[in-house]
Design a protein around this motif. Structure first.
Motif, PDB file in Angstrom:
ATOM      1  N   LEU A 179      29.473  74.886  52.391  1.00  0.00           N
ATOM      2  CA  LEU A 179      30.631  74.462  53.169  1.00  0.00           C
ATOM      3  C   LEU A 179      30.260  73.318  54.112  1.00  0.00           C
ATOM      4  CD1 LEU A 179      33.572  75.002  54.213  1.00  0.00           C
ATOM      5  CD2 LEU A 179      32.587  76.661  55.783  1.00  0.00           C
ATOM      6  N   LYS A 180      29.081  73.493  54.743  1.00  0.00           N
ATOM      7  CA  LYS A 180      28.597  72.490  55.673  1.00  0.00           C
ATOM      8  C   LYS A 180      28.397  71.148  54.972  1.00  0.00           C
ATOM      9  CE  LYS A 180      25.367  72.502  59.521  1.00  0.00           C
ATOM     10  NZ  LYS A 180      24.343  73.270  60.221  1.00  0.00           N
ATOM     11  N   SER A 181      27.764  71.174  53.790  1.00  0.00           N
ATOM     12  CA  SER A 181      27.539  69.897  53.111  1.00  0.00           C
ATOM     13  C   SER A 181      28.845  69.322  52.569  1.00  0.00           C
ATOM     14  CB  SER A 181      26.468  70.003  52.024  1.00  0.00           C
ATOM     15  OG  SER A 181      26.632  71.152  51.281  1.00  0.00           O
ATOM     16  N   ARG A 182      29.791  70.182  52.230  1.00  0.00           N
ATOM     17  CA  ARG A 182      31.081  69.666  51.764  1.00  0.00           C
ATOM     18  C   ARG A 182      31.814  68.915  52.884  1.00  0.00           C
ATOM     19  NH1 ARG A 182      35.457  73.564  50.998  1.00  0.00           N
ATOM     20  NH2 ARG A 182      36.408  72.299  52.623  1.00  0.00           N
ATOM     21  N   LEU A 183      31.821  69.522  54.088  1.00  0.00           N
ATOM     22  CA  LEU A 183      32.478  68.860  55.226  1.00  0.00           C
ATOM     23  C   LEU A 183      31.794  67.542  55.560  1.00  0.00           C
ATOM     24  CD1 LEU A 183      33.338  71.782  57.695  1.00  0.00           C
ATOM     25  CD2 LEU A 183      34.769  70.739  55.949  1.00  0.00           C
ATOM     26  N   GLN A 184      30.439  67.568  55.499  1.00  0.00           N
ATOM     27  CA  GLN A 184      29.677  66.350  55.766  1.00  0.00           C
ATOM     28  C   GLN A 184      30.069  65.251  54.768  1.00  0.00           C
ATOM     29  OE1 GLN A 184      25.646  66.244  54.495  1.00  0.00           O
ATOM     30  NE2 GLN A 184      24.914  65.236  56.353  1.00  0.00           N
ATOM     31  N   LYS A 185      30.138  65.645  53.498  1.00  0.00           N
ATOM     32  CA  LYS A 185      30.470  64.698  52.446  1.00  0.00           C
ATOM     33  C   LYS A 185      31.861  64.093  52.682  1.00  0.00           C
ATOM     34  CE  LYS A 185      30.696  64.439  47.472  1.00  0.00           C
ATOM     35  NZ  LYS A 185      31.719  65.212  46.754  1.00  0.00           N
ATOM     36  N   GLU A 186      32.802  64.951  53.078  1.00  0.00           N
ATOM     37  CA  GLU A 186      34.164  64.466  53.323  1.00  0.00           C
ATOM     38  C   GLU A 186      34.191  63.403  54.422  1.00  0.00           C
ATOM     39  OE1 GLU A 186      36.499  68.604  52.174  1.00  0.00           O
ATOM     40  OE2 GLU A 186      36.752  67.779  54.204  1.00  0.00           O
ATOM     41  N   ILE A 187      33.426  63.663  55.496  1.00  0.00           N
ATOM     42  CA  ILE A 187      33.414  62.720  56.623  1.00  0.00           C
ATOM     43  C   ILE A 187      32.736  61.414  56.219  1.00  0.00           C
ATOM     44  CG2 ILE A 187      32.487  62.331  58.962  1.00  0.00           C
ATOM     45  CD1 ILE A 187      32.935  65.417  59.380  1.00  0.00           C
ATOM     46  N   ILE A 188      31.636  61.539  55.475  1.00  0.00           N
ATOM     47  CA  ILE A 188      30.934  60.337  55.028  1.00  0.00           C
ATOM     48  C   ILE A 188      31.813  59.508  54.094  1.00  0.00           C
ATOM     49  CG2 ILE A 188      28.962  59.490  53.666  1.00  0.00           C
ATOM     50  CD1 ILE A 188      27.330  61.817  54.841  1.00  0.00           C
ATOM     51  N   GLU A 189      32.530  60.188  53.219  1.00  0.00           N
ATOM     52  CA  GLU A 189      33.418  59.477  52.288  1.00  0.00           C
ATOM     53  C   GLU A 189      34.425  58.609  53.032  1.00  0.00           C
ATOM     54  OE1 GLU A 189      33.439  62.370  48.377  1.00  0.00           O
ATOM     55  OE2 GLU A 189      35.232  62.290  49.641  1.00  0.00           O
ATOM     56  N   VAL A 190      35.040  59.221  54.078  1.00  0.00           N
ATOM     57  CA  VAL A 190      36.036  58.483  54.865  1.00  0.00           C
ATOM     58  C   VAL A 190      35.369  57.288  55.565  1.00  0.00           C
ATOM     59  CG1 VAL A 190      37.621  58.627  56.843  1.00  0.00           C
ATOM     60  CG2 VAL A 190      37.508  60.503  55.193  1.00  0.00           C
ATOM     61  N   PHE A 191      34.186  57.547  56.156  1.00  0.00           N
ATOM     62  CA  PHE A 191      33.445  56.506  56.859  1.00  0.00           C
ATOM     63  C   PHE A 191      33.117  55.343  55.928  1.00  0.00           C
ATOM     64  CE2 PHE A 191      29.158  54.828  57.831  1.00  0.00           C
ATOM     65  CZ  PHE A 191      29.391  54.271  59.080  1.00  0.00           C
ATOM     66  N   VAL A 192      32.548  55.675  54.771  1.00  0.00           N
ATOM     67  CA  VAL A 192      32.120  54.639  53.825  1.00  0.00           C
ATOM     68  C   VAL A 192      33.325  53.841  53.323  1.00  0.00           C
ATOM     69  CG1 VAL A 192      31.097  54.242  51.542  1.00  0.00           C
ATOM     70  CG2 VAL A 192      30.011  55.835  53.144  1.00  0.00           C
ATOM     71  N   LYS A 193      34.412  54.538  53.052  1.00  0.00           N
ATOM     72  CA  LYS A 193      35.620  53.881  52.555  1.00  0.00           C
ATOM     73  C   LYS A 193      36.132  52.877  53.606  1.00  0.00           C
ATOM     74  CE  LYS A 193      40.221  55.059  50.842  1.00  0.00           C
ATOM     75  NZ  LYS A 193      41.038  55.079  52.073  1.00  0.00           N
TER      76      LYS A 193
END
Lengths: 228, 123
Positions: free
Chosen positions: B83-97
């Motif tokens: 769950l923790k890595s999924r949330l991290q991934k979601e935030i990074i995705e938004v940031f990178v985009k």
């Protein structure tokens, strides 16, 4: 279950409801939304057996609505009418004497929940506290259907919040159907299962609140702006 | 009572909040969640919506309902770290985009993050 079949209501030459048909299911919270004069109050009064259709049929759980429906329905009026000599306790005693399903324990809990003083005279209560008391005597009944006509109208945000929390705390969600007529949507959007938009005596649409968000990405207010 | 965004289903916004609270450790593994009614009163939200939140969390295996006892956060470490890595991934995705939209390269993003971190550390 509440159902309207081709219901029309005329007051003299004015048409309050025009050939309206819909069905409300058990165990859901409905918001009847529309501007003043749209037919919300008339619809609720018809469910409560206080007003009868000029044509068409209103039925509750398969029975055509007549005066006796009062046994199955708790109705909160939009009017701020009260006997000024009554105390909070008198009001509760009087309400209990009028119906067979009054739950004294629940009434007592609700009075404490709403922080009302039983010995206080109604004329000494603020408008907000009178609104809270109205909700107390309505929620203290164990009826399958609760009808609330403009429970938030003209009340400050604190009172509105206590009314929402009162509803959430004391409604029997599995068994009670709740219909709330209001033109103020902000407070109750999150409380509702379904919304019924009514305008000029006609139903414009009936939607599930979460589906509106999921499929259209709209809150109820945004949706209302689109259809009205 | 809590505020919700207009464009997302309310049940999903509550799922999201609970996930964040679990990752932050505000809700511990094995901890009991409030009953549907309690949660409805806390948030000012319809209990059917709260029930849907709990069902979704259960489907995600983040909580489990024990009959007659209530709903509990899972004690399975792998599910929580997932769950923790999924949330991290979601935030990074938004940031990178967002950064890509502004025309930043990968290297610039990384050095930008490093600079930001160093400034934060110095307070």
């Amino acid at each position: 279950m509440i159902s309207f079949e081709h219901v029309t209501k005329k007051y003299g030459r004015e048409t309050a409801l025009n050939d309206v048909s819909f069905t409300l299911e058990k165990g859901k919270i409905y918001g009847f939304l529309g501007p003043n004069g749209s037919g919300k109050s008339t619809s609720l009064k018809m469910m409560a057996g206080l007003v009868f259709p000029s044509s068409g049929t209103v039925s509750v759980n398969g029975k055509k609505v007549d005066r006796k429906i009062a046994a199955d329905i708790a109705y909160l009026s939009e009017l701020d009418f009260y006997y000024s000599a009554f105390t909070v306790q008198d009001m509760i005693n009087f309400s209990a004497s009028q119906v067979s399903d009054f739950d004294w324990k629940k009434a007592e809990e609700l009075v404490a929940f709403m922080q009302l003083e039983p010995n206080k005279k109604l004329k000494q209560l603020s408008k907000g506290n009178r609104a809270r008391l109205k909700l107390v005597v309505t929620l203290a009944r164990n009826t399958p259907i609760l009808l609330l006509d403009e429970p938030f109208s003209g009340l400050d945000p604190m009172v509105r919040e206590s009314i929402v929390k009162g509803l959430l705390s004391y409604i029997d969600f599995a068994n009670q159907t709740v219909v709330i007529a209001t033109h103020e949507i902000d407070e109750i959007e999150m409380l509702l299962d379904e919304v019924i938009a009514i305008q000029n005596g006609a139903i414009r649409a009936i939607e599930n609140v979460e589906e509106l968000r999921e499929t259209k990405g709209l809150s109820v207010i945004e949706w209302m702006k689109q259809i009205f | 009572m809590e505020e919700f965004q207009a464009s997302k289903p309310i049940y999903w916004q509550i799922v999201d909040r609970i996930c964040h609270q679990i990752v932050r450790g505000e809700i511990q593994p094995g901890e009991k969640l409030p009953s549907v009614r309690e949660m409805a009163i806390q948030t000012g939200v319809n209990p059917n919506t709260v029930q849907r939140t709990y069902s979704e969390l259960e489907r995600m295996a983040i909580v489990e309902t024990k009959r007659g006892q209530g709903t509990f956060v899972t004690e399975a470490k792998d599910i929580i770290s997932e769950l923790k890595s999924r949330l991290q991934k979601e935030i990074i995705e938004v940031f990178v985009k967002n950064m890509k939209e502004l025309g930043y390269t990968k290297e610039e993003m990384i050095s930008g993050l490093k600079n930001f971190e160093e400034k934060e550390d110095r307070g």
